[in-house]
Design a protein around this motif. Sequence first.
Motif, PDB file in Angstrom:
ATOM      1  N   PRO A 240       0.823  -1.216   0.000  1.00 26.62           N
ATOM      2  CA  PRO A 240       0.000   0.000   0.000  1.00 26.62           C
ATOM      3  C   PRO A 240       0.855   1.263   0.000  1.00 26.62           C
ATOM      4  O   PRO A 240       2.023   1.252   0.424  1.00 26.62           O
ATOM      5  N   GLU A 241       0.263   2.330  -0.467  1.00 26.19           N
ATOM      6  CA  GLU A 241       0.919   3.626  -0.430  1.00 26.19           C
ATOM      7  C   GLU A 241       0.783   4.218   0.972  1.00 26.19           C
ATOM      8  O   GLU A 241      -0.152   3.917   1.711  1.00 26.19           O
ATOM      9  N   SER A 242       1.749   5.052   1.313  1.00 25.92           N
ATOM     10  CA  SER A 242       1.683   5.755   2.608  1.00 25.92           C
ATOM     11  C   SER A 242       0.839   7.009   2.441  1.00 25.92           C
ATOM     12  O   SER A 242       1.331   8.140   2.460  1.00 25.92           O
ATOM     13  N   ASP A 243      -0.449   6.797   2.259  1.00 25.67           N
ATOM     14  CA  ASP A 243      -1.338   7.908   1.937  1.00 25.67           C
ATOM     15  C   ASP A 243      -2.442   8.097   2.979  1.00 25.67           C
ATOM     16  O   ASP A 243      -3.433   8.787   2.747  1.00 25.67           O
ATOM     17  N   ASP A 246      -6.614   3.058   5.006  1.00 27.29           N
ATOM     18  CA  ASP A 246      -6.681   2.011   6.019  1.00 27.29           C
ATOM     19  C   ASP A 246      -5.575   0.983   5.825  1.00 27.29           C
ATOM     20  O   ASP A 246      -4.914   0.567   6.784  1.00 27.29           O
ATOM     21  N   SER A 247      -5.374   0.556   4.574  1.00 28.27           N
ATOM     22  CA  SER A 247      -4.341  -0.448   4.306  1.00 28.27           C
ATOM     23  C   SER A 247      -2.960   0.099   4.619  1.00 28.27           C
ATOM     24  O   SER A 247      -2.100  -0.608   5.152  1.00 28.27           O
ATOM     25  N   GLY A 248      -2.741   1.377   4.293  1.00 29.63           N
ATOM     26  CA  GLY A 248      -1.449   1.985   4.569  1.00 29.63           C
ATOM     27  C   GLY A 248      -1.155   2.060   6.051  1.00 29.63           C
ATOM     28  O   GLY A 248      -0.016   1.823   6.490  1.00 29.63           O
ATOM     29  N   GLU A 249      -2.170   2.377   6.840  1.00 28.23           N
ATOM     30  CA  GLU A 249      -1.971   2.470   8.285  1.00 28.23           C
ATOM     31  C   GLU A 249      -1.702   1.105   8.904  1.00 28.23           C
ATOM     32  O   GLU A 249      -0.821   0.961   9.764  1.00 28.23           O
ATOM     33  N   GLU A 253       1.837  -0.082  10.657  1.00 30.87           N
ATOM     34  CA  GLU A 253       1.852  -0.619  12.016  1.00 30.87           C
ATOM     35  C   GLU A 253       2.545  -1.977  12.059  1.00 30.87           C
ATOM     36  O   GLU A 253       3.292  -2.281  13.004  1.00 30.87           O
ATOM     37  N   ALA A 254       2.310  -2.796  11.030  1.00 34.08           N
ATOM     38  CA  ALA A 254       2.955  -4.108  10.967  1.00 34.08           C
ATOM     39  C   ALA A 254       4.468  -3.964  10.852  1.00 34.08           C
ATOM     40  O   ALA A 254       5.234  -4.663  11.536  1.00 34.08           O
ATOM     41  N   VAL A 255       4.913  -3.063   9.998  1.00 33.11           N
ATOM     42  CA  VAL A 255       6.350  -2.839   9.812  1.00 33.11           C
ATOM     43  C   VAL A 255       6.971  -2.315  11.107  1.00 33.11           C
ATOM     44  O   VAL A 255       8.065  -2.738  11.509  1.00 33.11           O
ATOM     45  N   LYS A 256       6.268  -1.415  11.767  1.00 33.52           N
ATOM     46  CA  LYS A 256       6.757  -0.876  13.042  1.00 33.52           C
ATOM     47  C   LYS A 256       6.942  -1.991  14.070  1.00 33.52           C
ATOM     48  O   LYS A 256       7.965  -2.039  14.782  1.00 33.52           O
TER      49      LYS A 256
END
Length: 327
Positions: A240-243, A246-249, A253-256
Amino acid sequence: MEQSKLTTITPTICSTTPPSFRRRKRKIIIILGPTGAGKSRLSIDIATRLLFTNCEIINSDKMQVYKGLDITTNKITLQQQLNIPHHLLGVIDPTKTIFTPSDFRKLASEIISDVKSRRGLPIIVGGSNSLIHSLVTKRYDPKTNFFVESDPNMDPDRDTDPNPLRYDCCFIWVDVCLPVLNQYLSKRVDEMLDSGMFEELGEFFRSGEHKRVKSSGLGQAIGVPEFETYFEKFPGFRRPESDGSDSGEVYSEAVKKIKENTCQLAKKQVSKILRLRDAGWDLKKIDATEAFRAVVTADCGGGRVAEIWEKQVVEPSMKIVMHFLDE
Protein backbone atom coordinates in the motif's frame (compact mmCIF):
# COMPACT_ATOMS: atom_id res chain seq x y z
CA MET A 1 25.55 -7.08 7.70
CA GLU A 2 24.78 -6.34 4.09
CA GLN A 3 26.53 -8.87 1.89
CA SER A 4 27.11 -6.52 -1.05
CA LYS A 5 29.03 -4.06 1.09
CA LEU A 6 31.49 -6.63 2.36
CA THR A 7 32.92 -8.10 -0.80
CA THR A 8 35.35 -5.46 -2.02
CA ILE A 9 38.31 -6.32 0.20
CA THR A 10 40.81 -8.89 -1.07
CA PRO A 11 41.16 -11.38 1.76
CA THR A 12 44.45 -12.31 3.35
CA ILE A 13 44.70 -16.03 2.74
CA CYS A 14 46.06 -18.07 5.62
CA SER A 15 48.96 -20.43 5.23
CA THR A 16 48.18 -23.74 3.57
CA THR A 17 50.24 -25.55 6.19
CA PRO A 18 47.75 -27.42 8.35
CA PRO A 19 48.00 -26.59 12.06
CA SER A 20 48.10 -29.21 14.75
CA PHE A 21 44.28 -29.39 15.01
CA ARG A 22 44.38 -32.25 12.50
CA ARG A 23 45.81 -34.41 15.26
CA ARG A 24 43.03 -33.46 17.64
CA LYS A 25 39.44 -34.65 17.63
CA ARG A 26 36.16 -32.79 17.74
CA LYS A 27 37.35 -29.21 17.42
CA ILE A 28 34.57 -26.92 16.27
CA ILE A 29 34.10 -23.20 15.75
CA ILE A 30 30.94 -21.52 17.00
CA ILE A 31 29.93 -18.04 15.87
CA LEU A 32 27.23 -16.48 18.00
CA GLY A 33 25.73 -13.05 18.42
CA PRO A 34 22.44 -11.18 18.13
CA THR A 35 20.32 -11.19 14.99
CA GLY A 36 21.76 -9.09 12.21
CA ALA A 37 25.29 -8.96 13.67
CA GLY A 38 26.95 -10.45 10.57
CA LYS A 39 27.48 -14.01 11.81
CA SER A 40 26.78 -15.63 8.44
CA ARG A 41 29.09 -13.20 6.66
CA LEU A 42 31.87 -13.88 9.14
CA SER A 43 31.43 -17.65 8.82
CA ILE A 44 31.96 -17.38 5.06
CA ASP A 45 34.96 -15.09 5.57
CA ILE A 46 36.57 -17.64 7.89
CA ALA A 47 35.68 -20.69 5.80
CA THR A 48 37.10 -19.21 2.59
CA ARG A 49 40.41 -18.33 4.27
CA LEU A 50 41.18 -21.70 5.82
CA LEU A 51 42.70 -23.35 2.76
CA PHE A 52 44.21 -26.25 4.70
CA THR A 53 40.85 -27.81 5.53
CA ASN A 54 37.33 -28.02 4.17
CA CYS A 55 34.98 -26.02 6.34
CA GLU A 56 31.29 -26.86 6.52
CA ILE A 57 28.70 -24.62 8.14
CA ILE A 58 25.90 -25.84 10.40
CA ASN A 59 23.01 -23.43 10.84
CA SER A 60 21.88 -22.90 14.45
CA ASP A 61 19.06 -20.43 13.84
CA LYS A 62 15.81 -22.05 14.92
CA MET A 63 13.72 -20.26 12.27
CA GLN A 64 16.15 -20.81 9.41
CA VAL A 65 16.09 -24.59 9.87
CA TYR A 66 12.58 -24.62 8.38
CA LYS A 67 11.71 -24.73 4.70
CA GLY A 68 10.09 -21.59 3.34
CA LEU A 69 10.03 -17.84 4.06
CA ASP A 70 13.65 -17.49 2.99
CA ILE A 71 13.55 -13.69 2.83
CA THR A 72 11.51 -13.27 6.00
CA THR A 73 13.88 -15.48 8.00
CA ASN A 74 16.87 -13.87 6.27
CA LYS A 75 18.52 -17.10 5.12
CA ILE A 76 21.90 -16.73 3.47
CA THR A 77 21.41 -17.17 -0.27
CA LEU A 78 23.05 -19.86 -2.37
CA GLN A 79 25.14 -17.20 -4.10
CA GLN A 80 26.34 -15.80 -0.79
CA GLN A 81 27.36 -19.28 0.42
CA LEU A 82 30.29 -19.25 -2.05
CA ASN A 83 30.16 -23.06 -2.45
CA ILE A 84 30.71 -23.65 1.27
CA PRO A 85 28.49 -26.61 2.32
CA HIS A 86 25.63 -25.57 4.62
CA HIS A 87 23.66 -27.94 6.83
CA LEU A 88 20.28 -27.64 8.61
CA LEU A 89 19.35 -24.64 6.50
CA GLY A 90 15.79 -24.75 5.18
CA VAL A 91 15.41 -28.52 5.56
CA ILE A 92 12.72 -29.07 8.22
CA ASP A 93 9.08 -29.32 7.10
CA PRO A 94 7.31 -26.62 9.16
CA THR A 95 3.93 -28.31 8.77
CA LYS A 96 4.93 -31.61 10.35
CA THR A 97 7.10 -30.91 13.35
CA ILE A 98 8.52 -28.38 15.78
CA PHE A 99 12.30 -28.45 15.72
CA THR A 100 13.49 -28.63 19.32
CA PRO A 101 16.92 -28.11 20.89
CA SER A 102 17.05 -31.87 21.47
CA ASP A 103 16.45 -32.42 17.75
CA PHE A 104 19.28 -30.02 16.98
CA ARG A 105 21.60 -31.76 19.41
CA LYS A 106 21.01 -35.09 17.69
CA LEU A 107 21.18 -33.95 14.07
CA ALA A 108 24.02 -31.47 14.49
CA SER A 109 26.07 -34.05 16.39
CA GLU A 110 25.67 -36.49 13.51
CA ILE A 111 26.70 -33.82 10.99
CA ILE A 112 29.75 -32.89 13.06
CA SER A 113 30.83 -36.53 13.23
CA ASP A 114 30.41 -36.84 9.46
CA VAL A 115 32.39 -33.65 8.76
CA LYS A 116 35.15 -34.72 11.14
CA SER A 117 35.31 -38.16 9.51
CA ARG A 118 36.21 -36.35 6.29
CA ARG A 119 38.84 -34.29 8.16
CA GLY A 120 36.74 -31.16 7.80
CA LEU A 121 36.09 -28.34 10.23
CA PRO A 122 32.50 -27.68 11.40
CA ILE A 123 31.47 -24.07 11.92
CA ILE A 124 28.22 -23.64 13.85
CA VAL A 125 26.52 -20.33 13.09
CA GLY A 126 23.32 -18.77 14.38
CA GLY A 127 21.59 -16.61 16.91
CA SER A 128 19.56 -19.30 18.70
CA ASN A 129 21.66 -19.80 21.80
CA SER A 130 19.35 -22.52 23.11
CA LEU A 131 20.32 -24.67 20.13
CA ILE A 132 24.03 -24.00 20.60
CA HIS A 133 23.81 -24.80 24.30
CA SER A 134 21.94 -28.04 23.64
CA LEU A 135 24.64 -29.12 21.20
CA VAL A 136 27.83 -28.48 23.14
CA THR A 137 27.06 -29.04 26.82
CA LYS A 138 27.73 -32.56 28.01
CA ARG A 139 25.01 -32.76 30.66
CA TYR A 140 22.16 -31.25 28.70
CA ASP A 141 18.73 -31.15 30.34
CA PRO A 142 15.96 -30.55 27.77
CA LYS A 143 13.56 -29.56 30.55
CA THR A 144 15.60 -26.55 31.62
CA ASN A 145 17.68 -26.02 28.47
CA PHE A 146 20.46 -24.56 30.55
CA PHE A 147 23.48 -25.83 32.38
CA VAL A 148 22.76 -28.74 34.69
CA GLU A 149 24.34 -28.48 38.11
CA SER A 150 27.26 -30.79 38.66
CA ASP A 151 26.64 -34.16 40.28
CA PRO A 152 28.06 -34.14 43.84
CA ASN A 153 28.78 -37.87 43.48
CA MET A 154 30.80 -37.37 40.32
CA ASP A 155 34.37 -38.61 40.43
CA PRO A 156 36.45 -35.40 40.73
CA ASP A 157 39.41 -37.02 39.02
CA ARG A 158 37.26 -37.91 36.04
CA ASP A 159 35.56 -34.57 35.39
CA THR A 160 36.14 -31.45 37.48
CA ASP A 161 34.36 -29.00 35.20
CA PRO A 162 30.84 -28.31 36.53
CA ASN A 163 29.67 -27.56 33.00
CA PRO A 164 31.80 -29.73 30.71
CA LEU A 165 31.49 -29.35 26.97
CA ARG A 166 31.26 -32.19 24.48
CA TYR A 167 33.58 -30.51 22.00
CA ASP A 168 36.73 -28.45 21.99
CA CYS A 169 35.01 -25.17 21.15
CA CYS A 170 36.21 -21.85 19.82
CA PHE A 171 33.42 -19.39 20.61
CA ILE A 172 33.44 -16.15 18.62
CA TRP A 173 30.90 -13.63 19.86
CA VAL A 174 30.13 -10.95 17.29
CA ASP A 175 28.91 -8.00 19.32
CA VAL A 176 27.43 -4.69 18.19
CA CYS A 177 26.48 -1.78 20.45
CA LEU A 178 22.70 -2.11 20.72
CA PRO A 179 21.78 1.48 19.72
CA VAL A 180 23.82 1.07 16.53
CA LEU A 181 22.52 -2.44 15.90
CA ASN A 182 18.95 -1.22 16.35
CA GLN A 183 19.50 1.42 13.67
CA TYR A 184 20.87 -1.22 11.35
CA LEU A 185 18.05 -3.67 12.07
CA SER A 186 15.46 -1.04 11.21
CA LYS A 187 17.28 -0.37 7.95
CA ARG A 188 17.52 -4.10 7.26
CA VAL A 189 13.77 -4.61 7.68
CA ASP A 190 13.15 -1.93 5.03
CA GLU A 191 15.65 -3.63 2.71
CA MET A 192 14.07 -7.05 3.26
CA LEU A 193 10.67 -5.60 2.37
CA ASP A 194 12.17 -4.08 -0.78
CA SER A 195 13.71 -7.47 -1.61
CA GLY A 196 10.37 -9.30 -1.62
CA MET A 197 9.52 -10.03 2.00
CA PHE A 198 6.05 -8.50 1.66
CA GLU A 199 5.26 -10.56 -1.45
CA GLU A 200 6.64 -13.71 0.18
CA LEU A 201 4.41 -13.22 3.21
CA GLY A 202 1.47 -12.41 0.95
CA GLU A 203 1.79 -15.77 -0.79
CA PHE A 204 2.30 -17.47 2.59
CA PHE A 205 -1.04 -16.15 3.85
CA ARG A 206 -2.91 -16.37 0.54
CA SER A 207 -2.05 -20.06 0.12
CA GLY A 208 -3.18 -20.90 3.64
CA GLU A 209 0.32 -22.03 4.58
CA HIS A 210 0.12 -19.96 7.75
CA LYS A 211 -2.65 -22.29 8.96
CA ARG A 212 -0.61 -25.43 8.29
CA VAL A 213 2.71 -24.51 9.89
CA LYS A 214 3.23 -25.10 13.58
CA SER A 215 2.48 -21.93 15.53
CA SER A 216 5.39 -22.67 17.86
CA GLY A 217 7.69 -23.23 14.90
CA LEU A 218 7.88 -21.22 11.70
CA GLY A 219 4.67 -19.46 12.72
CA GLN A 220 6.76 -17.55 15.25
CA ALA A 221 9.10 -16.09 12.64
CA ILE A 222 9.17 -12.31 12.96
CA GLY A 223 6.97 -10.98 10.17
CA VAL A 224 4.32 -13.68 10.32
CA PRO A 225 2.31 -12.62 13.41
CA GLU A 226 2.94 -8.95 12.72
CA PHE A 227 1.45 -9.12 9.21
CA GLU A 228 -1.39 -11.51 10.03
CA THR A 229 -3.95 -8.74 10.61
CA TYR A 230 -2.93 -6.96 7.42
CA PHE A 231 -3.36 -9.97 5.15
CA GLU A 232 -6.65 -10.93 6.80
CA LYS A 233 -8.05 -7.51 5.90
CA PHE A 234 -6.16 -6.85 2.66
CA PRO A 235 -5.24 -10.12 0.91
CA GLY A 236 -3.73 -8.42 -2.14
CA PHE A 237 -0.07 -8.54 -3.12
CA ARG A 238 0.50 -4.86 -3.79
CA ARG A 239 2.23 -2.91 -1.05
CA PRO A 240 0.00 0.00 0.00
CA GLU A 241 0.92 3.63 -0.43
CA SER A 242 1.68 5.75 2.61
CA ASP A 243 -1.34 7.91 1.94
CA GLY A 244 -3.28 7.59 5.16
CA SER A 245 -5.52 4.85 3.79
CA ASP A 246 -6.68 2.01 6.02
CA SER A 247 -4.34 -0.45 4.31
CA GLY A 248 -1.45 1.99 4.57
CA GLU A 249 -1.97 2.47 8.29
CA VAL A 250 -2.22 -1.26 9.00
CA TYR A 251 0.85 -1.91 6.86
CA SER A 252 2.86 0.78 8.64
CA GLU A 253 1.85 -0.62 12.02
CA ALA A 254 2.96 -4.11 10.97
CA VAL A 255 6.35 -2.84 9.81
CA LYS A 256 6.76 -0.88 13.04
CA LYS A 257 6.06 -4.01 15.09
CA ILE A 258 8.53 -6.04 13.03
CA LYS A 259 11.26 -3.50 13.73
CA GLU A 260 10.42 -3.33 17.42
CA ASN A 261 10.27 -7.09 17.82
CA THR A 262 13.52 -7.59 15.91
CA CYS A 263 15.28 -5.15 18.22
CA GLN A 264 13.77 -6.88 21.24
CA LEU A 265 14.98 -10.23 19.94
CA ALA A 266 18.52 -8.87 19.60
CA LYS A 267 18.41 -7.61 23.18
CA LYS A 268 17.20 -10.98 24.48
CA GLN A 269 19.88 -12.81 22.53
CA VAL A 270 22.61 -10.64 24.02
CA SER A 271 21.19 -11.32 27.48
CA LYS A 272 21.40 -15.07 26.87
CA ILE A 273 24.96 -14.76 25.59
CA LEU A 274 25.91 -12.95 28.78
CA ARG A 275 24.38 -15.81 30.78
CA LEU A 276 26.57 -18.28 28.89
CA ARG A 277 29.63 -16.14 29.51
CA ASP A 278 28.80 -15.86 33.21
CA ALA A 279 28.35 -19.64 33.32
CA GLY A 280 31.98 -20.02 32.33
CA TRP A 281 32.00 -20.26 28.54
CA ASP A 282 35.17 -18.78 27.04
CA LEU A 283 33.59 -16.35 24.57
CA LYS A 284 35.97 -14.36 22.37
CA LYS A 285 34.23 -11.04 21.86
CA ILE A 286 34.62 -9.25 18.53
CA ASP A 287 33.27 -5.70 18.44
CA ALA A 288 31.71 -5.02 15.04
CA THR A 289 30.11 -1.72 16.05
CA GLU A 290 32.17 0.54 13.78
CA ALA A 291 31.40 -1.52 10.70
CA PHE A 292 27.68 -1.26 11.42
CA ARG A 293 27.94 2.40 12.24
CA ALA A 294 29.44 2.86 8.79
CA VAL A 295 26.55 0.94 7.19
CA VAL A 296 23.90 3.17 8.75
CA THR A 297 25.83 6.33 7.83
CA ALA A 298 24.38 7.51 4.54
CA ASP A 299 27.58 9.12 3.27
CA CYS A 300 29.78 6.06 3.87
CA GLY A 301 30.45 3.95 0.78
CA GLY A 302 30.52 0.18 0.57
CA GLY A 303 34.27 0.09 0.15
CA ARG A 304 34.80 1.83 3.46
CA VAL A 305 32.38 -0.55 5.18
CA ALA A 306 34.24 -3.56 3.80
CA GLU A 307 37.57 -2.12 4.91
CA ILE A 308 36.35 -1.63 8.49
CA TRP A 309 34.75 -5.08 8.58
CA GLU A 310 37.97 -6.70 7.36
CA LYS A 311 40.21 -4.91 9.83
CA GLN A 312 38.05 -4.92 12.95
CA VAL A 313 36.11 -8.16 12.55
CA VAL A 314 37.68 -10.60 10.12
CA GLU A 315 41.36 -10.13 11.01
CA PRO A 316 40.95 -10.50 14.80
CA SER A 317 38.58 -13.44 14.26
CA MET A 318 41.12 -15.20 12.08
CA LYS A 319 43.82 -14.71 14.71
CA ILE A 320 41.54 -16.31 17.30
CA VAL A 321 40.71 -19.22 14.98
CA MET A 322 44.32 -19.88 13.98
CA HIS A 323 45.47 -19.84 17.60
CA PHE A 324 42.66 -22.23 18.51
CA LEU A 325 43.46 -24.64 15.69
CA ASP A 326 47.16 -24.61 16.47
CA GLU A 327 46.75 -25.46 20.14
